[in-house]
Design a protein around this motif. Sequence first.
Motif, short mmCIF file in Angstrom:
data_model
loop_
_atom_site.label_atom_id
_atom_site.label_comp_id
_atom_site.label_asym_id
_atom_site.label_seq_id
_atom_site.Cartn_x
_atom_site.Cartn_y
_atom_site.Cartn_z
N ASP A 102 0.86 -1.18 0.00
CA ASP A 102 0.00 0.00 0.00
C ASP A 102 0.90 1.23 0.00
O ASP A 102 2.05 1.17 0.46
CB ASP A 102 -0.90 0.02 1.24
CG ASP A 102 -2.00 -1.03 1.17
OD1 ASP A 102 -2.41 -1.38 0.05
OD2 ASP A 102 -2.42 -1.49 2.24
N LEU A 103 0.38 2.34 -0.51
CA LEU A 103 1.17 3.56 -0.62
C LEU A 103 1.76 3.95 0.73
O LEU A 103 2.91 4.40 0.81
CB LEU A 103 0.31 4.69 -1.18
CG LEU A 103 1.03 6.02 -1.38
CD1 LEU A 103 2.18 5.86 -2.38
CD2 LEU A 103 0.06 7.08 -1.86
N TYR A 116 -2.67 2.31 -4.61
CA TYR A 116 -3.38 3.51 -4.15
C TYR A 116 -4.80 3.09 -3.79
O TYR A 116 -5.54 2.62 -4.65
CB TYR A 116 -3.42 4.58 -5.25
CG TYR A 116 -2.07 5.13 -5.59
CD1 TYR A 116 -1.66 6.34 -5.05
CD2 TYR A 116 -1.19 4.45 -6.46
CE1 TYR A 116 -0.42 6.86 -5.36
CE2 TYR A 116 0.04 4.96 -6.76
CZ TYR A 116 0.43 6.17 -6.22
OH TYR A 116 1.65 6.67 -6.52
#
Length: 111
Positions: free
Chosen positions: A80-81, A105
């Motif tokens: 995940d970002l 994202y």
Amino acid sequence: MIVGAVELNLPWHEMYLKEIQLFMSRAYGPGSYDTEYERQARDYPFAYVRWTENRNMEEFLRLVASARVELEPLITHQFDLEESAAAYQTILDPSTNSLAVLLRYREAGIR
């Protein structure tokens, strides 16, 4: 053939004696690092340069969209970002054998 910016330490004498040819690719093709091309959108004529930086990327995206190039097998890690620091550590750590590290994202709904 060499693709990308890599350090070279080659046995030039042996290469010369064996008449070995070395080919190096440009980053994205003609247009890379040309400010008139990149910032002022001045394209090269098709007859002068068939594969420009932009045309290379358009063709690659067309091949991905038509499933002629599969990206999934290249993705070795996903984050995940918010975990981008861990993703970069994975890229830098040779023991992870990372090939393509994907940052997800959440807003885009891509998982």
